[in-house]
Write a protein that holds these residues in place. Structure first.
Motif, PDB file in Angstrom:
ATOM      1  N   LEU A  27       0.837  -1.186   0.000  1.00 60.32           N
ATOM      2  CA  LEU A  27       0.000   0.000   0.000  1.00 60.32           C
ATOM      3  C   LEU A  27       0.874   1.239   0.000  1.00 60.32           C
ATOM      4  O   LEU A  27       1.914   1.269   0.641  1.00 60.32           O
ATOM      5  N   THR A  28       0.427   2.253  -0.713  1.00 64.49           N
ATOM      6  CA  THR A  28       1.165   3.499  -0.706  1.00 64.49           C
ATOM      7  C   THR A  28       0.464   4.513   0.174  1.00 64.49           C
ATOM      8  O   THR A  28      -0.754   4.526   0.273  1.00 64.49           O
ATOM      9  N   GLY A  29       1.260   5.318   0.794  1.00 61.07           N
ATOM     10  CA  GLY A  29       0.710   6.477   1.471  1.00 61.07           C
ATOM     11  C   GLY A  29       0.552   7.554   0.412  1.00 61.07           C
ATOM     12  O   GLY A  29       0.623   7.300  -0.781  1.00 61.07           O
ATOM     13  N   GLU A  30       0.376   8.747   0.847  1.00 65.35           N
ATOM     14  CA  GLU A  30       0.236   9.820  -0.123  1.00 65.35           C
ATOM     15  C   GLU A  30       1.612  10.231  -0.633  1.00 65.35           C
ATOM     16  O   GLU A  30       2.626  10.004   0.006  1.00 65.35           O
ATOM     17  N   PHE A  31       1.601  10.841  -1.774  1.00 62.13           N
ATOM     18  CA  PHE A  31       2.826  11.380  -2.342  1.00 62.13           C
ATOM     19  C   PHE A  31       3.074  12.735  -1.702  1.00 62.13           C
ATOM     20  O   PHE A  31       2.159  13.519  -1.519  1.00 62.13           O
ATOM     21  N   ILE A  32       4.302  12.983  -1.341  1.00 56.96           N
ATOM     22  CA  ILE A  32       4.688  14.196  -0.617  1.00 56.96           C
ATOM     23  C   ILE A  32       5.554  15.061  -1.515  1.00 56.96           C
ATOM     24  O   ILE A  32       6.449  14.562  -2.204  1.00 56.96           O
ATOM     25  N   VAL A  33       5.304  16.376  -1.480  1.00 56.95           N
ATOM     26  CA  VAL A  33       6.211  17.311  -2.131  1.00 56.95           C
ATOM     27  C   VAL A  33       7.398  17.456  -1.181  1.00 56.95           C
ATOM     28  O   VAL A  33       7.294  18.088  -0.130  1.00 56.95           O
ATOM     29  N   ALA A  34       8.519  16.816  -1.533  1.00 57.31           N
ATOM     30  CA  ALA A  34       9.677  16.769  -0.643  1.00 57.31           C
ATOM     31  C   ALA A  34      10.558  18.006  -0.762  1.00 57.31           C
ATOM     32  O   ALA A  34      11.213  18.388   0.200  1.00 57.31           O
ATOM     33  N   ALA A  35      10.596  18.611  -1.951  1.00 54.40           N
ATOM     34  CA  ALA A  35      11.448  19.792  -2.153  1.00 54.40           C
ATOM     35  C   ALA A  35      11.025  20.495  -3.437  1.00 54.40           C
ATOM     36  O   ALA A  35      10.363  19.906  -4.292  1.00 54.40           O
ATOM     37  N   LYS A  36      11.418  21.751  -3.541  1.00 55.23           N
ATOM     38  CA  LYS A  36      11.179  22.530  -4.757  1.00 55.23           C
ATOM     39  C   LYS A  36      12.515  23.089  -5.232  1.00 55.23           C
ATOM     40  O   LYS A  36      13.437  23.260  -4.454  1.00 55.23           O
ATOM     41  N   TYR A  37      12.581  23.351  -6.527  1.00 53.09           N
ATOM     42  CA  TYR A  37      13.753  23.985  -7.143  1.00 53.09           C
ATOM     43  C   TYR A  37      15.018  23.158  -6.953  1.00 53.09           C
ATOM     44  O   TYR A  37      16.100  23.675  -6.684  1.00 53.09           O
ATOM     45  N   VAL A  38      14.875  21.850  -7.103  1.00 53.86           N
ATOM     46  CA  VAL A  38      16.008  20.930  -7.023  1.00 53.86           C
ATOM     47  C   VAL A  38      16.611  20.831  -8.419  1.00 53.86           C
ATOM     48  O   VAL A  38      15.914  20.495  -9.383  1.00 53.86           O
ATOM     49  N   SER A  39      17.880  21.118  -8.553  1.00 53.82           N
ATOM     50  CA  SER A  39      18.542  21.041  -9.851  1.00 53.82           C
ATOM     51  C   SER A  39      18.807  19.587 -10.216  1.00 53.82           C
ATOM     52  O   SER A  39      19.391  18.841  -9.420  1.00 53.82           O
ATOM     53  N   GLN A  40      18.348  19.187 -11.402  1.00 54.19           N
ATOM     54  CA  GLN A  40      18.583  17.835 -11.906  1.00 54.19           C
ATOM     55  C   GLN A  40      19.313  17.933 -13.225  1.00 54.19           C
ATOM     56  O   GLN A  40      18.817  18.542 -14.183  1.00 54.19           O
ATOM     57  N   ASN A  41      20.491  17.337 -13.289  1.00 58.50           N
ATOM     58  CA  ASN A  41      21.282  17.306 -14.513  1.00 58.50           C
ATOM     59  C   ASN A  41      21.121  15.924 -15.137  1.00 58.50           C
ATOM     60  O   ASN A  41      21.552  14.933 -14.555  1.00 58.50           O
ATOM     61  N   CYS A  53      13.548  21.401 -10.610  1.00 62.06           N
ATOM     62  CA  CYS A  53      12.463  20.437 -10.443  1.00 62.06           C
ATOM     63  C   CYS A  53      11.802  20.493  -9.077  1.00 62.06           C
ATOM     64  O   CYS A  53      12.406  20.897  -8.101  1.00 62.06           O
ATOM     65  N   TYR A  54      10.584  20.004  -9.056  1.00 61.30           N
ATOM     66  CA  TYR A  54       9.911  19.622  -7.827  1.00 61.30           C
ATOM     67  C   TYR A  54      10.326  18.180  -7.548  1.00 61.30           C
ATOM     68  O   TYR A  54      10.457  17.374  -8.475  1.00 61.30           O
ATOM     69  N   LYS A  55      10.512  17.839  -6.282  1.00 59.47           N
ATOM     70  CA  LYS A  55      10.859  16.475  -5.888  1.00 59.47           C
ATOM     71  C   LYS A  55       9.673  15.891  -5.124  1.00 59.47           C
ATOM     72  O   LYS A  55       9.230  16.460  -4.123  1.00 59.47           O
ATOM     73  N   TYR A  56       9.153  14.755  -5.620  1.00 56.31           N
ATOM     74  CA  TYR A  56       8.015  14.084  -5.002  1.00 56.31           C
ATOM     75  C   TYR A  56       8.463  12.722  -4.485  1.00 56.31           C
ATOM     76  O   TYR A  56       9.180  12.004  -5.174  1.00 56.31           O
ATOM     77  N   GLN A  57       8.026  12.362  -3.287  1.00 58.93           N
ATOM     78  CA  GLN A  57       8.408  11.083  -2.694  1.00 58.93           C
ATOM     79  C   GLN A  57       7.164  10.310  -2.265  1.00 58.93           C
ATOM     80  O   GLN A  57       6.205  10.892  -1.767  1.00 58.93           O
ATOM     81  N   SER A  58       7.220   8.999  -2.453  1.00 55.02           N
ATOM     82  CA  SER A  58       6.162   8.129  -1.949  1.00 55.02           C
ATOM     83  C   SER A  58       6.775   6.846  -1.429  1.00 55.02           C
ATOM     84  O   SER A  58       7.689   6.290  -2.034  1.00 55.02           O
ATOM     85  N   THR A 104       8.391   0.167   5.194  1.00 47.94           N
ATOM     86  CA  THR A 104       8.610   0.625   3.825  1.00 47.94           C
ATOM     87  C   THR A 104       9.490  -0.372   3.082  1.00 47.94           C
ATOM     88  O   THR A 104      10.611  -0.647   3.502  1.00 47.94           O
ATOM     89  N   TYR A 105       8.949  -0.902   1.985  1.00 49.66           N
ATOM     90  CA  TYR A 105       9.708  -1.828   1.152  1.00 49.66           C
ATOM     91  C   TYR A 105      10.111  -1.209  -0.169  1.00 49.66           C
ATOM     92  O   TYR A 105      11.022  -1.691  -0.833  1.00 49.66           O
ATOM     93  N   LEU A 106       9.432  -0.152  -0.573  1.00 49.55           N
ATOM     94  CA  LEU A 106       9.750   0.508  -1.839  1.00 49.55           C
ATOM     95  C   LEU A 106       9.518   1.999  -1.668  1.00 49.55           C
ATOM     96  O   LEU A 106       8.509   2.415  -1.096  1.00 49.55           O
ATOM     97  N   ARG A 107      10.466   2.803  -2.128  1.00 54.81           N
ATOM     98  CA  ARG A 107      10.339   4.257  -2.111  1.00 54.81           C
ATOM     99  C   ARG A 107      10.582   4.755  -3.532  1.00 54.81           C
ATOM    100  O   ARG A 107      11.539   4.344  -4.181  1.00 54.81           O
ATOM    101  N   THR A 108       9.696   5.627  -3.984  1.00 51.27           N
ATOM    102  CA  THR A 108       9.909   6.245  -5.295  1.00 51.27           C
ATOM    103  C   THR A 108      10.130   7.734  -5.094  1.00 51.27           C
ATOM    104  O   THR A 108       9.490   8.363  -4.245  1.00 51.27           O
ATOM    105  N   ILE A 109      11.052   8.273  -5.880  1.00 53.02           N
ATOM    106  CA  ILE A 109      11.301   9.710  -5.895  1.00 53.02           C
ATOM    107  C   ILE A 109      11.240  10.148  -7.352  1.00 53.02           C
ATOM    108  O   ILE A 109      11.951   9.615  -8.207  1.00 53.02           O
ATOM    109  N   ASP A 110      10.325  11.097  -7.618  1.00 52.58           N
ATOM    110  CA  ASP A 110      10.148  11.632  -8.967  1.00 52.58           C
ATOM    111  C   ASP A 110      10.568  13.089  -8.989  1.00 52.58           C
ATOM    112  O   ASP A 110      10.260  13.850  -8.061  1.00 52.58           O
ATOM    113  N   TYR A 111      11.257  13.471 -10.051  1.00 56.89           N
ATOM    114  CA  TYR A 111      11.657  14.858 -10.264  1.00 56.89           C
ATOM    115  C   TYR A 111      10.878  15.368 -11.473  1.00 56.89           C
ATOM    116  O   TYR A 111      10.961  14.801 -12.559  1.00 56.89           O
ATOM    117  N   PHE A 112      10.104  16.435 -11.260  1.00 52.88           N
ATOM    118  CA  PHE A 112       9.195  16.963 -12.259  1.00 52.88           C
ATOM    119  C   PHE A 112       9.571  18.407 -12.557  1.00 52.88           C
ATOM    120  O   PHE A 112       9.671  19.227 -11.636  1.00 52.88           O
TER     121      PHE A 112
END
Length: 122
Positions: free
Chosen positions: A43-57, A65-70, A79-87
């Motif tokens: 089961l996943t919890g909610e996705f969290i806005v972990a950070a803003k204005y993160v530089s991704q090269n 980017c915005y950094k989202y974590q779930s 926690t068995y799986l963590r995803t981090i998305d950069y948008f």
């Protein structure tokens, strides 16, 4: 996969600490681990806005980017799986990292995705 209903993919604009839900409530762990030898649903919890204005090269360039974590948890809330998305606003998903629990009971990076190229239609 075709979506048959509107769906929130990433909350933007948003503030650090805000949460939202998108996509499935569950996810099947794609590979067994020593702690979970069977392929199990988490089961996943909610996705969290972990950070803003993160530089991704990435190969496609450098983006702010915005950094989202779930976190995907089992019934014991481990926690068995963590995803981090950069948008990147006005582009889309720039990078993704997936972490899974290993034999030392730590979350370790197991896969990454980085944008190689893109084209914006004007």
């Amino acid at each position: 996969e075709d979506l048959v209903y509107p769906q929130l993919w990433f909350k933007y604009p948003a503030n650090v600490g805000e949460s939202f839900r998108w996509g499935p409530i569950t996810q099947t762990l794609a590979f067994p681990t020593p702690q979970k030898p069977d392929s199990s649903v988490f089961l996943t919890g909610e996705f969290i806005v972990a950070a803003k204005y993160v530089s991704q090269n990435v190969p496609a360039g450098t983006f702010s980017c915005y950094k989202y974590q779930s976190d995907f948890n089992d019934s014991r809330k481990i926690t068995y799986l963590r995803t981090i998305d950069y948008f990147a606003p006005n582009v889309w998903k720039i990078a993704k990292e997936e972490y899974a629990r290993d034999q030392t009971n730590s979350l370790k990076l197991v896969s990454t995705m980085k944008l190689r190229s893109y084209h914006l239609n004007q």
